[in-house]
Motif scaffolding. Structure first.
Motif, PDB file in Angstrom:
ATOM      1  N   GLU A   1       0.834  -1.205   0.000  1.00 56.27           N
ATOM      2  CA  GLU A   1       0.000   0.000   0.000  1.00 56.27           C
ATOM      3  C   GLU A   1       0.868   1.253   0.000  1.00 56.27           C
ATOM      4  N   LYS A   2       1.869   1.280   0.857  1.00 54.88           N
ATOM      5  CA  LYS A   2       2.786   2.430   0.932  1.00 54.88           C
ATOM      6  C   LYS A   2       3.556   2.576  -0.378  1.00 54.88           C
ATOM      7  N   HIS A   3       4.044   1.471  -0.890  1.00 59.84           N
ATOM      8  CA  HIS A   3       4.828   1.480  -2.121  1.00 59.84           C
ATOM      9  C   HIS A   3       4.004   2.035  -3.291  1.00 59.84           C
ATOM     10  N   HIS A   4       2.731   1.622  -3.381  1.00 53.92           N
ATOM     11  CA  HIS A   4       1.908   2.043  -4.514  1.00 53.92           C
ATOM     12  C   HIS A   4       1.314   3.434  -4.354  1.00 53.92           C
ATOM     13  N   SER A   5       1.591   4.085  -3.253  1.00 55.65           N
ATOM     14  CA  SER A   5       1.208   5.494  -3.149  1.00 55.65           C
ATOM     15  C   SER A   5       2.155   6.348  -3.993  1.00 55.65           C
ATOM     16  N   LYS A   6       3.305   5.758  -4.383  1.00 52.79           N
ATOM     17  CA  LYS A   6       4.317   6.475  -5.164  1.00 52.79           C
ATOM     18  C   LYS A   6       4.514   5.912  -6.570  1.00 52.79           C
ATOM     19  N   LYS A   7       4.097   4.679  -6.795  1.00 55.88           N
ATOM     20  CA  LYS A   7       4.419   4.009  -8.046  1.00 55.88           C
ATOM     21  C   LYS A   7       3.241   3.151  -8.492  1.00 55.88           C
ATOM     22  N   SER A   8       2.919   3.210  -9.789  1.00 55.15           N
ATOM     23  CA  SER A   8       1.825   2.395 -10.325  1.00 55.15           C
ATOM     24  C   SER A   8       2.274   0.942 -10.448  1.00 55.15           C
ATOM     25  N   PHE A   9       1.296   0.048 -10.645  1.00 54.01           N
ATOM     26  CA  PHE A   9       1.609  -1.362 -10.841  1.00 54.01           C
ATOM     27  C   PHE A   9       2.500  -1.556 -12.067  1.00 54.01           C
ATOM     28  N   ILE A  10       2.186  -0.894 -13.160  1.00 54.76           N
ATOM     29  CA  ILE A  10       2.986  -1.035 -14.382  1.00 54.76           C
ATOM     30  C   ILE A  10       4.416  -0.578 -14.136  1.00 54.76           C
ATOM     31  N   GLU A  11       4.589   0.548 -13.468  1.00 56.63           N
ATOM     32  CA  GLU A  11       5.949   1.028 -13.151  1.00 56.63           C
ATOM     33  C   GLU A  11       6.695   0.012 -12.292  1.00 56.63           C
ATOM     34  N   GLU A  12       6.005  -0.528 -11.302  1.00 59.30           N
ATOM     35  CA  GLU A  12       6.605  -1.529 -10.420  1.00 59.30           C
ATOM     36  C   GLU A  12       6.998  -2.778 -11.202  1.00 59.30           C
ATOM     37  N   TYR A  13       6.105  -3.254 -12.042  1.00 55.51           N
ATOM     38  CA  TYR A  13       6.335  -4.489 -12.794  1.00 55.51           C
ATOM     39  C   TYR A  13       7.506  -4.331 -13.767  1.00 55.51           C
ATOM     40  N   LEU A  14       7.533  -3.217 -14.488  1.00 59.30           N
ATOM     41  CA  LEU A  14       8.638  -2.961 -15.412  1.00 59.30           C
ATOM     42  C   LEU A  14       9.964  -2.837 -14.663  1.00 59.30           C
ATOM     43  N   GLU A  15       9.925  -2.246 -13.478  1.00 61.21           N
ATOM     44  CA  GLU A  15      11.130  -2.132 -12.651  1.00 61.21           C
ATOM     45  C   GLU A  15      11.635  -3.518 -12.234  1.00 61.21           C
ATOM     46  N   LEU A  16      10.724  -4.407 -11.843  1.00 59.80           N
ATOM     47  CA  LEU A  16      11.121  -5.776 -11.488  1.00 59.80           C
ATOM     48  C   LEU A  16      11.758  -6.489 -12.679  1.00 59.80           C
ATOM     49  N   LEU A  17      11.155  -6.343 -13.853  1.00 66.22           N
ATOM     50  CA  LEU A  17      11.718  -6.960 -15.049  1.00 66.22           C
ATOM     51  C   LEU A  17      13.122  -6.420 -15.335  1.00 66.22           C
ATOM     52  N   LYS A  18      13.285  -5.114 -15.165  1.00 65.50           N
ATOM     53  CA  LYS A  18      14.585  -4.479 -15.432  1.00 65.50           C
ATOM     54  C   LYS A  18      15.637  -4.922 -14.408  1.00 65.50           C
ATOM     55  N   ILE A  19      15.294  -4.888 -13.134  1.00 69.02           N
ATOM     56  CA  ILE A  19      16.226  -5.288 -12.069  1.00 69.02           C
ATOM     57  C   ILE A  19      16.708  -6.716 -12.282  1.00 69.02           C
ATOM     58  N   HIS A  20      15.796  -7.582 -12.682  1.00 69.60           N
ATOM     59  CA  HIS A  20      16.122  -8.994 -12.857  1.00 69.60           C
ATOM     60  C   HIS A  20      16.606  -9.324 -14.270  1.00 69.60           C
ATOM     61  N   LYS A  21      16.747  -8.270 -15.094  1.00 69.96           N
ATOM     62  CA  LYS A  21      17.239  -8.436 -16.469  1.00 69.96           C
ATOM     63  C   LYS A  21      16.425  -9.467 -17.264  1.00 69.96           C
ATOM     64  N   VAL A  22      15.113  -9.365 -17.126  1.00 71.00           N
ATOM     65  CA  VAL A  22      14.203 -10.250 -17.844  1.00 71.00           C
ATOM     66  C   VAL A  22      13.827  -9.573 -19.160  1.00 71.00           C
ATOM     67  N   GLU A  23      14.112 -10.238 -20.259  1.00 71.53           N
ATOM     68  CA  GLU A  23      13.696  -9.720 -21.559  1.00 71.53           C
ATOM     69  C   GLU A  23      12.196  -9.938 -21.700  1.00 71.53           C
ATOM     70  N   TYR A  24      11.516  -8.986 -22.306  1.00 71.07           N
ATOM     71  CA  TYR A  24      10.071  -9.101 -22.454  1.00 71.07           C
ATOM     72  C   TYR A  24       9.626  -8.449 -23.752  1.00 71.07           C
ATOM     73  N   ASP A  25       8.451  -8.834 -24.177  1.00 69.81           N
ATOM     74  CA  ASP A  25       7.822  -8.269 -25.358  1.00 69.81           C
ATOM     75  C   ASP A  25       6.773  -7.270 -24.868  1.00 69.81           C
ATOM     76  N   GLN A  26       6.932  -6.018 -25.224  1.00 71.95           N
ATOM     77  CA  GLN A  26       6.046  -4.941 -24.775  1.00 71.95           C
ATOM     78  C   GLN A  26       4.572  -5.255 -25.054  1.00 71.95           C
ATOM     79  N   ARG A  27       4.298  -6.038 -26.103  1.00 72.45           N
ATOM     80  CA  ARG A  27       2.903  -6.373 -26.443  1.00 72.45           C
ATOM     81  C   ARG A  27       2.220  -7.195 -25.353  1.00 72.45           C
ATOM     82  N   TYR A  28       3.028  -7.884 -24.530  1.00 68.83           N
ATOM     83  CA  TYR A  28       2.449  -8.806 -23.539  1.00 68.83           C
ATOM     84  C   TYR A  28       2.572  -8.307 -22.104  1.00 68.83           C
ATOM     85  N   ILE A  29       2.977  -7.090 -21.927  1.00 68.61           N
ATOM     86  CA  ILE A  29       3.041  -6.504 -20.584  1.00 68.61           C
ATOM     87  C   ILE A  29       1.626  -6.157 -20.151  1.00 68.61           C
TER      88      ILE A  29
END
Length: 153
Positions: free
Chosen positions: A120-148
């Motif tokens: 709850e505290k975390h999402h007062s500053k960041k949307s789910f999409i921002e959070e999810y993309l950040e997790l993918l980036k931190i973990h160096k997961v390649e992804y297809d933007q069409r399926y995000i």
């Protein structure tokens, strides 16, 4: 499996279909308990579970006796049936297809646990999409933007 020793910690993240905020505060704890039971029935351990009205994070102590994809299929199917059979959501409830899965070492577990507890505290500053993309980036997961996971337009 004799002589098999593992230490696998996985955070899974998945969203409500179309990212609609359907998970209500008055029944989310019951949902988390139900999901915990599904995971435990498959001999894995839930270390932390929490989320927002449109998505869930689960940190799992994972045993290599089952494919993660099979476990997630069971979690999503069974919890959707449970929500629908109790008519907890308006209309038909379902989870969006797919999920994110991120692995962690033992020394990272306390930090990830705290992160999930403070959604709850975390999402007062960041949307789910921002959070999810950040997790993918931190973990160096390649992804297809069409399926995000897409927000509603």
């Amino acid at each position: 499996m004799a002589n098999t020793y593992t230490q696998i910690h996985i955070q899974v993240v998945f969203a409500v279909q179309n990212r609609i905020s359907l998970i209500q505060a008055h029944w989310k704890e019951e949902l988390y308990k139900y999901i915990t039971g599904i995971i435990q029935n498959h001999e894995h351990k839930v270390l932390q579970i929490n989320g927002m009205p449109d998505h869930i994070h689960i940190l799992i102590g994972f045993r290599p006796t089952q494919a993660l994809s099979i476990l997630m299929k069971m979690v999503k199917e069974d919890s959707s049936k449970w929500i629908n059979s109790r008519r907890l959501a308006k209309g038909k409830f379902s989870w969006q297809s797919g999920y994110g899965a991120f692995s962690y070492s033992k020394d990272q577990v306390p930090r990830v646990t705290k992160y999930i507890q403070n959604q709850e505290k975390h999402h007062s500053k960041k949307s789910f999409i921002e959070e999810y993309l950040e997790l993918l980036k931190i973990h160096k997961v390649e992804y297809d933007q069409r399926y995000i996971f897409k927000p509603l337009e």
